[in-house]
Enzyme design. Sequence first.
Site, PDB file in Angstrom:
ATOM      1  N   LYS A  97      44.545  63.431  25.387  1.00 34.51           N
ATOM      2  CA  LYS A  97      43.538  64.497  25.444  1.00 34.51           C
ATOM      3  C   LYS A  97      42.720  64.525  24.142  1.00 34.51           C
ATOM      4  O   LYS A  97      41.519  64.803  24.159  1.00 34.51           O
ATOM      5  CB  LYS A  97      44.212  65.843  25.714  1.00 34.51           C
ATOM      6  CG  LYS A  97      44.864  65.919  27.094  1.00 34.51           C
ATOM      7  CD  LYS A  97      43.853  65.712  28.202  1.00 34.51           C
ATOM      8  CE  LYS A  97      44.422  65.838  29.594  1.00 34.51           C
ATOM      9  NZ  LYS A  97      43.406  65.634  30.643  1.00 34.51           N
TER      10      LYS A  97
ATOM     11  N   ARG B 127      56.930  81.901  27.385  1.00 35.50           N
ATOM     12  CA  ARG B 127      55.821  81.191  26.738  1.00 35.50           C
ATOM     13  C   ARG B 127      54.490  81.475  27.431  1.00 35.50           C
ATOM     14  O   ARG B 127      53.444  81.568  26.789  1.00 35.50           O
ATOM     15  CB  ARG B 127      56.129  79.688  26.726  1.00 35.50           C
ATOM     16  CG  ARG B 127      55.009  78.824  26.193  1.00 35.50           C
ATOM     17  CD  ARG B 127      55.431  77.365  26.078  1.00 35.50           C
ATOM     18  NE  ARG B 127      54.291  76.521  25.780  1.00 35.50           N
ATOM     19  CZ  ARG B 127      53.493  75.979  26.702  1.00 35.50           C
ATOM     20  NH1 ARG B 127      53.760  76.147  27.997  1.00 35.50           N
ATOM     21  NH2 ARG B 127      52.464  75.252  26.335  1.00 35.50           N
TER      22      ARG B 127
ATOM     23  N   HIS C  99      48.201  70.727  24.728  1.00 35.72           N
ATOM     24  CA  HIS C  99      49.130  69.745  24.157  1.00 35.72           C
ATOM     25  C   HIS C  99      48.440  68.796  23.171  1.00 35.72           C
ATOM     26  O   HIS C  99      49.110  68.003  22.518  1.00 35.72           O
ATOM     27  CB  HIS C  99      49.857  69.006  25.282  1.00 35.72           C
ATOM     28  CG  HIS C  99      50.714  69.959  26.064  1.00 35.72           C
ATOM     29  ND1 HIS C  99      51.906  70.445  25.573  1.00 35.72           N
ATOM     30  CD2 HIS C  99      50.490  70.590  27.237  1.00 35.72           C
ATOM     31  CE1 HIS C  99      52.413  71.325  26.441  1.00 35.72           C
ATOM     32  NE2 HIS C  99      51.576  71.428  27.454  1.00 35.72           N
TER      33      HIS C  99
ATOM     34  N   ASP D 240      39.634  55.340  42.396  1.00 37.83           N
ATOM     35  CA  ASP D 240      40.444  55.251  41.172  1.00 37.83           C
ATOM     36  C   ASP D 240      39.554  55.692  40.009  1.00 37.83           C
ATOM     37  O   ASP D 240      38.482  55.100  39.791  1.00 37.83           O
ATOM     38  CB  ASP D 240      40.886  53.786  41.004  1.00 37.83           C
ATOM     39  CG  ASP D 240      41.645  53.559  39.698  1.00 37.83           C
ATOM     40  OD1 ASP D 240      41.833  54.517  38.916  1.00 37.83           O
ATOM     41  OD2 ASP D 240      42.036  52.389  39.464  1.00 37.83           O
TER      42      ASP D 240
ATOM     43  N   ASP E  48      39.027  62.145  44.118  1.00 36.51           N
ATOM     44  CA  ASP E  48      40.469  62.065  43.829  1.00 36.51           C
ATOM     45  C   ASP E  48      40.996  60.757  44.390  1.00 36.51           C
ATOM     46  O   ASP E  48      40.345  60.125  45.230  1.00 36.51           O
ATOM     47  CB  ASP E  48      41.216  63.257  44.458  1.00 36.51           C
ATOM     48  CG  ASP E  48      42.505  63.576  43.717  1.00 36.51           C
ATOM     49  OD1 ASP E  48      42.529  64.581  42.972  1.00 36.51           O
ATOM     50  OD2 ASP E  48      43.491  62.811  43.847  1.00 36.51           O
TER      51      ASP E  48
ATOM     52  N   TYR F 117      50.632  62.125  26.338  1.00 34.92           N
ATOM     53  CA  TYR F 117      49.707  62.933  27.149  1.00 34.92           C
ATOM     54  C   TYR F 117      48.768  63.741  26.246  1.00 34.92           C
ATOM     55  O   TYR F 117      47.540  63.693  26.404  1.00 34.92           O
ATOM     56  CB  TYR F 117      50.532  63.853  28.075  1.00 34.92           C
ATOM     57  CG  TYR F 117      49.732  64.978  28.683  1.00 34.92           C
ATOM     58  CD1 TYR F 117      48.695  64.712  29.562  1.00 34.92           C
ATOM     59  CD2 TYR F 117      50.022  66.314  28.377  1.00 34.92           C
ATOM     60  CE1 TYR F 117      47.952  65.749  30.117  1.00 34.92           C
ATOM     61  CE2 TYR F 117      49.297  67.351  28.930  1.00 34.92           C
ATOM     62  CZ  TYR F 117      48.257  67.063  29.805  1.00 34.92           C
ATOM     63  OH  TYR F 117      47.526  68.085  30.343  1.00 34.92           O
TER      64      TYR F 117
HETATM   65  C1  15L Z   1      49.404  71.174  30.504  1.00 31.21           C
HETATM   66  O1  15L Z   1      48.511  70.570  29.928  1.00 31.21           O
HETATM   67  C2  15L Z   1      50.046  70.597  31.688  1.00 31.21           C
HETATM   68  O2  15L Z   1      49.161  69.861  32.501  1.00 31.21           O
HETATM   69  C3  15L Z   1      50.776  71.628  32.524  1.00 31.21           C
HETATM   70  O3  15L Z   1      51.689  70.920  33.360  1.00 31.21           O
HETATM   71  C4  15L Z   1      51.535  72.646  31.661  1.00 31.21           C
HETATM   72  O4  15L Z   1      52.576  72.030  30.992  1.00 31.21           O
HETATM   73  C5  15L Z   1      50.592  73.283  30.666  1.00 31.21           C
HETATM   74  O5  15L Z   1      49.896  72.302  29.925  1.00 31.21           O
HETATM   75  C6  15L Z   1      51.351  74.189  29.683  1.00 31.21           C
HETATM   76  O6  15L Z   1      51.311  73.947  28.471  1.00 31.21           O
HETATM   77  O7  15L Z   1      51.991  75.140  30.144  1.00 31.21           O
END
Ligand code: 15L
Length: 255
Positions: free
Chosen positions: A137, A171, A110, A48, A32, A133
């Site tokens: 991914k 959710r 996401h 890093d 980390d 973000y």
């Molecule tokens: C994620 O990918 C995030 O890292 C986390 O902070 C939450 O937002 C989660 O998804 C989610 O969708 O609840």
Amino acid sequence: MRSLLITGAAGGVGTMLREGLRGQADEIRLFDQRPIDAGEGERALVGDIADLDSIRCAIEGCDACVHLAAIPVEAPFEAILHANLRGTWALFEAARLEGCDRVVFASSNHASGFLPVAESVGDAAPVRPDTYYGASKVFGEALGSLYHDKFGLRVACIRIGTTIPRPLEERHLSTWLSPGDLTRLVTACLASPDLGFAIVYGVSANRRRWWDLEAGRRLGYDPVDDAEAYASEIQPNPIGRFQGGPKFTDPGTTP
Ligand code: 15L
């Protein structure tokens, strides 16, 4: 397993997983950018994630890696570029160069956050990122596919739902991945002899889930928790139209 590397081990998911995986390898290396107090059987490494030399040193001699290091929410593109894109490239490249042939990549729901909540999906779901973000991914999943096809790495990409100790909002009754099921899923990905390249949704056996469990089950994942157990304690609140939820899919949230 002799040695396992966990990147991003000081984060929320990393902390839960570190507990869950304790004892599953002779040595667990915790990488980390923040210092970590290593316990028995652990070794802490600070660096890093985007620095190839640092991550090569960290992964040298490891049988497998769980790659969590990333900015875990929406952020300005330059920050995402460094940690999530360069960092994930450095991890896969280090794994290839050092002969670590199994990578479990923490992708995210996401990556497909703009799918409507009404749609139920599985591993064949199209990508519909809801943020930079989420798009980062998707990039990580694509790199995993490339490193599998070209260099033979075994790669599991887990589109993680909401990994918190218990569901807090409506959710989450669909998206929750309990800490116990998180450990079960990652353990299956680390152990499965059938793993080649896979994209699996990381979700508990929630009766309101949108995501199919089949891809995970094929690797040996058998979830036991269901967010419904907490439903009566949760105040009803708007989920929004899309699976990523309003915090990620509102137009105002992209920097
Ligand atoms: C994620 O990918 C995030 O890292 C986390 O902070 C939450 O937002 C989660 O998804 C989610 O969708 O609840």
